[in-house]
Design a protein around this motif. Structure first.
Motif, PDB file in Angstrom:
ATOM      1  N   PRO A 206       0.841  -1.197   0.000  1.00  0.00           N
ATOM      2  CA  PRO A 206       0.000   0.000   0.000  1.00  0.00           C
ATOM      3  C   PRO A 206       0.875   1.245   0.000  1.00  0.00           C
ATOM      4  CG  PRO A 206      -0.749  -1.580   1.641  1.00  0.00           C
ATOM      5  CD  PRO A 206       0.568  -2.073   1.110  1.00  0.00           C
ATOM      6  N   PRO A 207       0.423   2.354  -0.448  1.00  0.00           N
ATOM      7  CA  PRO A 207      -0.960   2.737  -0.685  1.00  0.00           C
ATOM      8  C   PRO A 207      -1.433   2.550  -2.114  1.00  0.00           C
ATOM      9  CG  PRO A 207       0.385   4.697  -0.802  1.00  0.00           C
ATOM     10  CD  PRO A 207       1.305   3.538  -0.507  1.00  0.00           C
TER      11      PRO A 207
ATOM     12  N   THR B 118      -4.841  -1.161  -2.426  1.00  0.00           N
ATOM     13  CA  THR B 118      -5.508  -1.365  -1.143  1.00  0.00           C
ATOM     14  C   THR B 118      -6.929  -1.897  -1.284  1.00  0.00           C
ATOM     15  OG1 THR B 118      -6.275   0.916  -1.121  1.00  0.00           O
ATOM     16  CG2 THR B 118      -4.164   0.465  -0.024  1.00  0.00           C
TER      17      THR B 118
ATOM     18  N   VAL C  94      -5.823   3.608   1.832  1.00  0.00           N
ATOM     19  CA  VAL C  94      -7.159   3.229   1.402  1.00  0.00           C
ATOM     20  C   VAL C  94      -7.904   4.450   0.888  1.00  0.00           C
ATOM     21  CG1 VAL C  94      -9.374   2.278   2.134  1.00  0.00           C
ATOM     22  CG2 VAL C  94      -7.240   1.290   2.982  1.00  0.00           C
TER      23      VAL C  94
END
Length: 188
Positions: free
Chosen positions: A38-39, A42, A149
């Motif tokens: 991540p990011p 996600t 996220v």
């Protein structure tokens, strides 16, 4: 970042054509990096979009291999080919043709497998976990652990044909983009 000066226009010479193949490698390398942690990856829906675009790209590779094969056949028939070491061109191109048939078989199998993988995860979605807000994007609030996220959710769906990724191949006078948005998805 890569150079996109060729854009959607067809290559006008051999150097530009070779540069397009070089960009393909560079974009795959960037995707490998982006999907490692991540990011940049996600959400399951991002994986769904990636698989769909990889499937479409693989389908296009089969056509590319066929067109390269036709080039060699055309050049051989016109008598415009030679060999640096004096080998018989018929033998060389026969081995090449057999390898290309195998490669095309693998691209068709990969296309099918990627389609199946994408279809298998069609209904998979993210669920909020304890301590995480259910809808980060509409509430505009995310904890430090959820920053990736929220960032991924802001620009989804972002197909691989986005200018920061691969340029889509010319299909005709009109572009026919790959559909990456899933229906009935809580993320969409």
């Amino acid at each position: 970042m890569t150079d996109h000066k060729l854009g959607l226009a067809a290559a006008s010479n051999d150097d530009e054509t070779a540069q397009l193949a070089s960009k393909l490698y560079e974009h795959v390398r960037q995707l490998n990096s982006a999907t490692a942690v991540p990011p940049s990856l996600t959400l399951p829906s991002t994986t769904y979009a990636i698989l769909g675009n990889l499937s479409a790209a693989t389908y296009g590779l089969d056509q590319l291999l066929d067109q390269i094969n036709r080039f060699f056949l055309r050049e051989l028939q016109a008598g415009r080919l030679g060999h640096d070491h004096g080998e018989d061109l018929t033998d060389v191109l026969s081995r090449y043709g057999q390898a290309l048939v195998e490669a095309r078989h693998h691209t068709k199998a990969l296309f099918t497998a990627l389609n199946e993988a994408q279809a298998a995860i069609n209904a998979v979605h993210s669920r909020p976990t304890p301590g995480r807000l259910a809808n980060l994007t509409t509430q505009g609030m995310a904890g430090e652990q959820d920053a990736g996220v929220a960032a991924a959710a802001e620009d989804f769906p972002r197909p691989i044909s986005d200018p920061t990724f691969l340029e889509p191949p010319l299909l005709s006078d009109r572009q026919n983009p790959v559909r990456t948005r899933r229906l009935k998805s809580p993320e969409a």
